[in-house]
Scaffold this motif. Structure first.
Motif, short mmCIF file in Angstrom:
data_model
loop_
_atom_site.label_atom_id
_atom_site.label_comp_id
_atom_site.label_asym_id
_atom_site.label_seq_id
_atom_site.Cartn_x
_atom_site.Cartn_y
_atom_site.Cartn_z
N VAL A 2 73.17 8.14 15.72
CA VAL A 2 72.30 6.94 15.95
C VAL A 2 72.02 6.48 14.31
CG1 VAL A 2 69.71 6.62 15.98
CG2 VAL A 2 70.92 8.23 17.89
N ARG A 30 77.21 7.93 20.16
CA ARG A 30 77.40 6.52 19.65
C ARG A 30 78.60 6.38 19.16
NH1 ARG A 30 72.87 4.74 21.85
NH2 ARG A 30 73.63 2.95 21.32
N THR A 83 68.64 4.99 34.64
CA THR A 83 69.41 4.81 33.27
C THR A 83 70.50 3.31 33.42
OG1 THR A 83 71.31 6.49 33.88
CG2 THR A 83 69.46 7.03 32.45
N TYR A 123 73.62 2.48 31.42
CA TYR A 123 74.71 2.69 30.01
C TYR A 123 75.23 1.46 29.35
CZ TYR A 123 73.89 7.62 30.82
OH TYR A 123 73.41 9.15 31.27
N ASN A 124 75.26 0.54 30.28
CA ASN A 124 75.62 -0.98 29.71
C ASN A 124 74.62 -1.74 28.93
OD1 ASN A 124 78.25 -0.49 30.45
ND2 ASN A 124 77.68 -1.03 32.56
N THR A 138 72.05 -0.45 26.70
CA THR A 138 71.20 0.47 25.79
C THR A 138 70.45 -0.42 24.89
OG1 THR A 138 73.11 1.05 24.67
CG2 THR A 138 72.68 2.34 26.53
N LEU A 139 69.50 0.10 24.19
CA LEU A 139 68.80 -0.58 22.76
C LEU A 139 68.89 -1.82 22.97
CD1 LEU A 139 70.68 1.72 20.42
CD2 LEU A 139 68.83 2.06 21.41
N ASP A 155 68.00 4.25 24.35
CA ASP A 155 69.43 4.49 24.14
C ASP A 155 70.02 4.97 25.35
OD1 ASP A 155 67.38 6.48 23.96
OD2 ASP A 155 68.98 8.25 22.97
N PHE A 156 69.26 5.20 26.39
CA PHE A 156 69.91 5.46 27.77
C PHE A 156 70.14 4.11 28.61
CE2 PHE A 156 70.66 10.08 28.11
CZ PHE A 156 70.33 10.45 26.93
N ARG A 167 67.01 2.94 29.56
CA ARG A 167 65.83 2.90 30.63
C ARG A 167 64.80 1.89 29.82
NH1 ARG A 167 65.75 9.37 29.88
NH2 ARG A 167 65.76 8.74 27.89
N PHE A 221 65.52 6.59 15.21
CA PHE A 221 65.78 5.09 15.64
C PHE A 221 64.76 4.18 14.59
CE2 PHE A 221 67.53 7.01 19.35
CZ PHE A 221 68.57 6.14 19.51
N VAL A 268 66.77 1.75 13.09
CA VAL A 268 68.05 1.16 13.54
C VAL A 268 67.41 0.14 14.68
CG1 VAL A 268 69.94 1.71 14.63
CG2 VAL A 268 68.83 3.27 13.13
N VAL A 307 60.30 2.91 18.82
CA VAL A 307 59.08 3.81 18.33
C VAL A 307 57.96 3.17 18.39
CG1 VAL A 307 58.84 5.22 16.17
CG2 VAL A 307 61.24 4.52 16.45
#
Lengths: 518, 306, 294
Positions: free
Chosen positions: A251, A308, C60, C62-63, C65-66, C79-80, C82, C255, C258, C263
């Motif tokens: 991460v 990652r 989830t 996965y395409n 994420t974040l 990150d998943f 969601r 995170f 990042v 958070v």
């Protein structure tokens, strides 16, 4: 009364400040200090009593072995300049470097080597690395700079046991002072001498001006700092308080790589991650079920999401960096949900089944568990995750089969010898079920056991490689594990720092640390 | 007073005895095999058994407890499973950092807490009261690890005012003490506020005011002194909790105190160190309770011990 | 029946009038009202979370994420992939449920302990309060670690762990008013009339202990939520993928520099909830304490 309270506080603060003690002021001046931030404190500095990567990393800096590992886990000469093994892998002869001195001024010799290995193979010493060297039958000092080991039985992986970071050569004068002394006061022949150890805080080493290798060491001091919290460790690197931080989580990797003056050092580890399935009980007795689960997991998505991107799917039961590895299936076990469902139906589980996955409680491990849980749900296998604290997990895992309640276990393994034998035998050998060793799948295959024994009985590396390749193929097909991935070791390095890196086994090598610029 | 002190000290003996027995039994109930943990997952059974014998774990529990008691009476708490060092030396080494951090946090928390509490009580139900109430409650309501990481990234990585962690110069004390003290400060502020309000409503304060005393002197001389009594209890209690090692804050800031030691000892099932730590925490708690009671006598003339 | 009715009459009217005046005082205090409103909103979210959340908290992608907050994902994705907003909303039932459950458990056992100790007095009181001292001296986290280690991870076990170390403070709190009430006339009268011990404790001592304990409950809910997050930080919290604020915060802490939006959401939720319950508790304490003037 109020005054006495404040008086008490003043005394308290003064006492506490005293306890910080001297020597805490950072050494600046011209001395070149490399500060290395690691994730835990060392346990001991007696190599033969060590099994954790942190202690091994420090020991590697103070000590030399007869042989050592290169960054990609190949055996290289250290205190031995050359060596021979008898064809039956029973007699090993080492030719030693001359003119080497221990940090206490005493001379290194064949006799010193004998004293070291005689100590570890004595069961009365109760050393943690006894098993690595207990097969040694006798040690002969041929002359001042030649030493010969004779084993009780052939052991083809012996050279790797000598290269194992536990097999370091300690000054006989220090050994004479006893184990408790050695645990705190390492005396070796390595590039750095031990200065101090403040538990929970730091270990300080200084250069050994009489080191045998020309041009080394290149820095004056090494300071190991112990920073358990991932985010804090990276913060220390980013703020410039450390030149090297390990490990960096996937991460954080991009953030580290993007920061000016800091770079990311990614190297392949020899860690293999897998889910061990209890092959003697429940649905996992059925090979088709185990294969179905392998089809159901999208290894590449796991690498992308959890790591990652800093990893690759396993293509054999061990990581490619392990000596005598052979690829079994390029690209890993294919991801095919349809096939997984078909296999489950055939096996009598068209609607899947519930199961429990035991795993560690580190954040990264739990994320991995979540991904597995979510993927297996797609084929109807309902996984309950049971993350456990390290001590508890070890206790429940190491129960003998009668009392062992495990179904599936998420685990990672790096063979500390760097060789295929220690990658397969402790995890898949028929004689290594818990509580003996780490065969969490309770896997037993006569042919595999035979191949492993044959490979151990020879020093012929070609034959060993062939045996391990065959054993890997059988294991892969019978799928006692869900084969997951091989990860990269990620470290953060500040600009101007070189020669510090994480080895494949997760230990750190700072012997050749160099600081340029600032 | 001195006979009271002697009685109180004497009473600690059976409690500490109970704690030691409890700690022994308690640790047995926790799953985990120190020998296997120490030997590691890739150790053979043979290695594990060597380690077990070395730790003396092959002896029955009762015997181990009897030995422990016998040695503890003369100040020997055994040797750490993990490092082989004398337990007393290990605990002593990690006590200093924890004491330093606790004292710093409590001083910070007391000064801020009392100041804020006083302000709130005096300016009751005005904007400053509301704002500082919300701020101080926010202090309690932030998970310490989150606050710690925020401070690290803002003040240590961003502005580079303080080191990110570890124990070194006085600067390294600031962030952990702030993180640890924030919650305590907020607790003290809320306690001081309500305690002051209570006192301000009482007869003698009204009398003092009626006598025409200046508000300042009423507040500081009469009200604050009396309001301090429950606040002192609270500070004492909080100090006791801090001394038991702020596990989370010590982890975030890599502070080598008792909390750090506890985490490490738990993961290795280092029974001798854990028993000694538990005994130390209990002793601290008892001593702090005693000191708090004695302070009462100093602050409140109505309380007397005989 | 008649016996207790006689005894209770003396108490009830006082409680009622006290209640009415308290309510008035409570409403007048704006922070208390704010606390009440915030807590109520969270309780509604706890009950109706699954219907409020726009996405499944476990879905989830996965395409995606974040992703940063957008109209499709109000608080962004994790990150998943969601939906963080949905997870925060659904997490209310776990975080708050856990907090309330643990505190009610601790309060019930602690009050019983404290009342019994005050009621029986003498050696029993002495010994049981020393045990409370020892429990208070025992580091709470260690206690929680042991409970989770023995019982295994999971929501219920976390509730038990936090509940156990909530017991001693309630026992202490309950003992004093129980002691005072025991000396009161009506309790003495009930005893003289032959009421059983448990009856006296339940009918006469408990009502006197309840008000202060109730206030303390609201104050401890926040502590419980925070303790749960500390447990998650140490890897001893609820099992993934259960959405729970503390676990979400602890697991996304890497995170922070990042993808801070991972958070901030759960962090704000925790702070708001704890804030709400604390203000509510403060207000209740002020309102119930007749000595405080306005």
């Amino acid at each position: 009364m109020k005054k006495s309270v404040s008086g008490l506080l003043v005394v308290g603060v003064a006492l506490a400040l005293l306890s910080i003690g001297p020597g805490q002021t950072p050494v600046r001046a011209q001395a070149k200090t490399a500060t290395v931030a690691l994730y835990a404190d060392a346990v001991t500095l007696d190599p033969y009593d060590t099994n954790d990567n942190l202690s091994l990393s420090v020991e590697r800096t103070v000590y030399d072995g007869l042989v050592g590992f290169t960054p990609d886990m190949k055996v290289k000469p250290q205190l031995a300049t050359s060596w021979e093994a008898s064809p039956d892998a029973r007699v090993f002869t080492f030719h030693l470097r001359r003119g080497v001195k221990f940090h206490d001024g005493t001379a290194f010799s064949a006799e010193a080597v004998k004293i070291n290995f005689d100590r570890v193979r004595d069961p009365g010493q109760k050393l943690r690395r006894y098993s690595l060297y207990e097969m040694i039958d006798s040690i002969t000092v041929v002359d001042e700079s030649t030493v010969r080991f004779t084993l009780r039985k052939p052991f083809g992986a012996m050279l790797y046991n000598f290269a194992h970071p536990a097999g370091r050569i300690i000054s006989p004068a220090a050994i004479a002072k006893g184990g408790a002394f050695l645990a705190r006061n390492p005396v070796g022949t390595g590039p750095f001498k031990f200065v101090s150890w403040a538990p929970g805080r730091e270990i300080v080493l200084e250069r050994n001006p009489e080191f045998w290798e020309a041009g080394q060491p290149r820095v004056d001091r090494i300071v190991f700092k112990f920073i358990p919290e991932d985010a804090s460790r990276v913060a220390m690197l980013l703020s410039g308080e450390a030149q090297f931080a390990f490990p960096v989580t996937g991460v954080q990797a991009d953030a580290v790589a993007k920061t000016p003056d800091v770079s990311l050092d990614a190297r392949w580890s020899i860690y293999a991650y897998y889910v061990a399935l209890h092959t003697q009980r429940g649905p996992f007795r059925n090979m088709a079920v185990r294969q179905a689960l392998n089809y159901a997991i999208d290894k590449n998505a796991i690498v992308k999401v959890v790591l990652r991107g800093y990893g690759r799917a396993l293509d054999a039961p061990m990581a490619p960096g392990v000596a005598n590895y052979t690829q079994v299936q390029a690209g890993g076990w294919p991801y095919d949900v349809v096939k997984a469902k078909a296999l489950l139906s055939e096996a009598g589980f068209p609607n899947g089944f519930p199961t429990v996955l035991w795993l560690g409680n580190a954040t990264e491990t739990q994320r991995l568990g979540e991904a597995i849980q979510q993927m297996l749900a797609q084929v109807g296998v309902k996984v309950e995750l049971q993350p456990m604290e390290a001590g508890t997990l070890s206790a429940v895992r190491f129960k003998p089969i009668e009392d062992n309640l495990s179904q599936a276990n998420l685990a990672g393994w790096s063979p500390s010898t760097g060789d295929a034998d220690w990658a397969l035998r402790p995890l898949l050998g028929g004689g290594t079920w818990p509580p003996t060793l780490f065969n969490l799948a309770f896997y037993k295959n006569a042919k595999v056991d035979e191949l492993l024994a044959d490979a151990l009985g020879t020093a012929d590396e070609t034959r060993r490689a062939k045996d391990y390749a065959e054993a890997s193929r059988i294991v892969w097909g019978e799928a006692p594990w869900i084969f997951l991935y091989n990860s990269q070791n990620l470290a953060g390095v500040r600009a101007g720092t070189t020669g510090v890196y994480a080895l494949g086994d997760g230990t750190v090598d700072v012997r050749e640390a160099t600081l340029t610029g600032k | 007073m001195s006979s009271y002190l002697v009685r109180r000290l004497w009473q600690m003996v059976p409690i500490l005895f109970g704690v030691s027995l409890g700690a022994f039994a308690f640790l047995q109930a926790v799953p985990g095999d120190p020998a296997r943990l120490l030997a590691g997952p890739d150790a053979t059974l043979q290695d594990v058994q060597l380690v077990r014998a070395r730790l003396g774990l092959d002896r029955p529990l009762i015997l181990r407890y009897v030995y422990f008691l016998r040695n503890a009476l003369v100040g020997d708490f055994g040797r750490s499973f993990r490092s082989g060092e004398a337990v007393a030396a290990i605990v002593a080494r990690h006590f200093g950092p924890t004491l330093l951090l606790s004292v710093a946090s409590v001083v910070f928390a007391t000064v801020t807490g009392l100041g804020v509490g006083l302000l709130q009580a005096v300016r009751r139900n005005t904007a400053p009261d509301y704002v500082s109430t919300v701020v101080s409650v926010a202090g309690i309501s932030t998970p310490p690890f989150f606050l710690g990481l925020l401070l690290i990234y803002l003040l240590a990585v961003g502005l580079r005012w303080f080191p990110t962690g570890g124990m070194g110069t006085a600067r390294s004390l600031v962030l952990p003490a702030l993180t640890l003290g924030a919650g305590v400060a907020a607790t003290i502020a809320r306690f001081a506020r309500s305690s002051l309000l209570e006192v301000l409503g009482e007869e003698f304060v009204r009398t003092a005011r009626a006598k025409g005393l200046e508000e300042r002197s009423v507040l500081l001389k009469h009200a604050l002194r009396n309001a301090l009594i429950p606040v002192v209890t609270m500070i004492g209690l909080q100090f006791g909790f801090l001394l038991s090692g702020a596990i989370v804050v010590e982890t975030v800031f890599s502070w080598p105190g008792l909390g750090w030691l506890m985490v490490q000892s738990i993961s290795f099932r280092d029974y001798p160190v854990l028993v000694a730590e538990i005994l130390l925490f209990s002793l601290q708690f008892l001593v702090i309770n005693l000191v708090v009671d004695l302070l009462y006598a100093g602050l409140d003339p109505r309380v007397a011990y005989g | 029946m008649a016996r207790t009715a006689v005894v209770s009459i003396g108490v009830r009217p006082r409680v009622v009038s006290l209640g009415r005046r308290s309510l008035a005082r409570f409403v007048r205090r704006r922070t208390a009202m704010a606390g009440g409103i915030v807590s109520s909103v969270f309780v509604v979210m706890m009950l109706l979370g699954l219907w409020i959340a726009p996405y499944s908290p476990a879905a989830t992608d996965y395409n995606r994420t974040l992703e940063l907050p957008s109209l499709a994902h109000l608080a962004g994705t994790d990150d998943f992939g969601r939906d963080i907003f949905s997870r925060i909303v659904v997490a209310t039932r776990y975080s708050l449920g856990m907090g309330l459950g643990a505190v009610f458990l601790g309060a019930a056992l602690g009050m019983a302990w404290g009342i019994a100790s005050g009621f029986y007095g003498r050696a029993f009181d002495n010994v049981s309060m020393r045990i409370v001292d020892i429990m208070l001296a025992f580091p709470g986290i260690l206690l929680a670690i042991v409970v989770v280690a023995i019982l295994g991870p999971g929501l219920v076990n976390v509730v038990l762990a936090i509940g156990v170390f909530t017991i001693p403070s309630f026992a202490r709190l309950a003992r004093a008013p129980a002691l005072a009430a025991k000396a009161q006339e009506y309790a003495q009268a009930a005893r003289a009339l032959g009421a059983s011990n448990s009856r006296i404790m339940g009918r006469h001592l408990l009502p006197n202990v309840l008000p202060s304990c109730l206030v303390y409950v609201t104050l401890r809910v926040g502590t419980a939520i925070l303790t749960a997050s500390s447990l998650s930080f140490l890897g001893l919290g609820v099992q993934p993928p259960t959405p729970e604020w503390g676990a979400m915060l602890a697991q996304s802490r890497v995170f922070l520099n990042v993808a801070p939006h991972l958070v901030i959401g759960p962090g704000v939720a925790i702070s708001l909830a704890v804030l709400g319950f604390n203000l509510l508790g403060d207000g209740m304490r002020d309102a119930l304490d007749p000595r405080l003037r306005d």
